[in-house]
Write a protein that holds these residues in place. Sequence first.
Motif, PDB file in Angstrom:
ATOM      1  N   THR A  60      -2.068 -24.810 -63.687  1.00 58.09           N
ATOM      2  CA  THR A  60      -0.613 -24.878 -63.820  1.00 58.09           C
ATOM      3  C   THR A  60      -0.086 -26.289 -63.601  1.00 58.09           C
ATOM      4  N   LEU A 122      -9.706 -17.670 -62.413  1.00 55.30           N
ATOM      5  CA  LEU A 122      -9.579 -18.507 -61.222  1.00 55.30           C
ATOM      6  C   LEU A 122      -8.426 -19.482 -61.441  1.00 55.30           C
ATOM      7  N   HIS A 123      -7.403 -19.389 -60.595  1.00 52.52           N
ATOM      8  CA  HIS A 123      -6.257 -20.295 -60.652  1.00 52.52           C
ATOM      9  C   HIS A 123      -6.526 -21.470 -59.724  1.00 52.52           C
ATOM     10  N   LEU A 124      -6.625 -22.667 -60.284  1.00 51.20           N
ATOM     11  CA  LEU A 124      -6.836 -23.887 -59.516  1.00 51.20           C
ATOM     12  C   LEU A 124      -5.489 -24.559 -59.330  1.00 51.20           C
ATOM     13  N   ARG A 125      -5.109 -24.847 -58.084  1.00 47.75           N
ATOM     14  CA  ARG A 125      -3.743 -25.280 -57.824  1.00 47.75           C
ATOM     15  C   ARG A 125      -3.658 -26.182 -56.591  1.00 47.75           C
ATOM     16  N   ASP A 132       3.401 -17.607 -57.843  1.00 43.07           N
ATOM     17  CA  ASP A 132       2.493 -16.618 -57.251  1.00 43.07           C
ATOM     18  C   ASP A 132       1.592 -16.007 -58.326  1.00 43.07           C
ATOM     19  N   ALA A 134      -1.760 -15.805 -59.098  1.00 43.82           N
ATOM     20  CA  ALA A 134      -2.923 -14.952 -58.831  1.00 43.82           C
ATOM     21  C   ALA A 134      -2.501 -13.574 -58.329  1.00 43.82           C
ATOM     22  N   HIS A 135      -1.561 -13.550 -57.398  1.00 46.19           N
ATOM     23  CA  HIS A 135      -1.117 -12.268 -56.836  1.00 46.19           C
ATOM     24  C   HIS A 135      -0.513 -11.383 -57.915  1.00 46.19           C
ATOM     25  N   THR A 144      -7.881 -11.942 -60.435  1.00 46.54           N
ATOM     26  CA  THR A 144      -7.627 -13.384 -60.417  1.00 46.54           C
ATOM     27  C   THR A 144      -7.766 -13.918 -58.995  1.00 46.54           C
ATOM     28  N   ARG A 145      -8.643 -14.891 -58.853  1.00 51.84           N
ATOM     29  CA  ARG A 145      -8.779 -15.577 -57.571  1.00 51.84           C
ATOM     30  C   ARG A 145      -8.018 -16.897 -57.649  1.00 51.84           C
ATOM     31  N   GLU A 146      -7.867 -17.571 -56.525  1.00 51.76           N
ATOM     32  CA  GLU A 146      -7.217 -18.870 -56.528  1.00 51.76           C
ATOM     33  C   GLU A 146      -7.919 -19.804 -55.555  1.00 51.76           C
TER      34      GLU A 146
END
Length: 244
Positions: A60, A122-125, A132, A134-135, A144-146
């Motif tokens: 993102t 996988l959300h890289l942030r 929000d 991943a949630h 979805t993990r983060e």
Amino acid sequence: MADQRPLLLLTRPQASSEAFWAALPEETRNSADFLINPLLSIHVSGPLPDLSGVTGLIFTSANALDAYATLGGPVLDIPAIAVGPATGAAIQAFGFRADVAGGTAEQVIEHVLKHGYAGPLLHLRGDNAIGDVAHRLNAAGVETREAVLYTQKLEPFSAATREALSQDRPIIAPVFSPRTARQLGRESIGIDCIRFAAISRAVADVLPEDAAQRTRISRRPDRDGMVELVKEMITDTASLERRL
């Protein structure tokens, strides 16, 4: 006599600010000066998460990609979902297969659901992220993990910036995130000549109440939309100054 050329105040991290200035049309750049004073500094923290079994990555921001690269993240043969075109271009240049959403975290979620991603994603942030993602994707049935790859530290205006902003000239400040908007609002108290270019209504709403009449909102919540808005504001400002 005071310099009446518009001054473009760029408050994103250095590389992002330079890229935004370069994205403006040459005619626009020739009509204004620019000053970079990042109000957020990026600090890669890591660690690089376990990537085994991941079927897609979500970025993102381009800052997340930069942190991923700094931490030695590999190019994987999986799609990388980008929040918007600028991040998508960086992802593609890195070597991933970019899949570009509409420009906001909300549109990333819509994009994932519309295109039937099954996960795990996988959300890289960074440590501060809106939406929000991943949630909400987990709640919608997409595993979805983060992973937090970097931290963001608020920074003040430098003495040189305050000196530049005290001059009698028009100032235009593009704003791309609510957190930066809050910090810009705090740092610009008493500087009433700043006109703000906000990427979205959500960002505009975080600016001080007395800035509402000096704020314009991009028609599209992405870099192309902001380029168009800033071009218009610089053109309008230059035209007004010529008439005075």
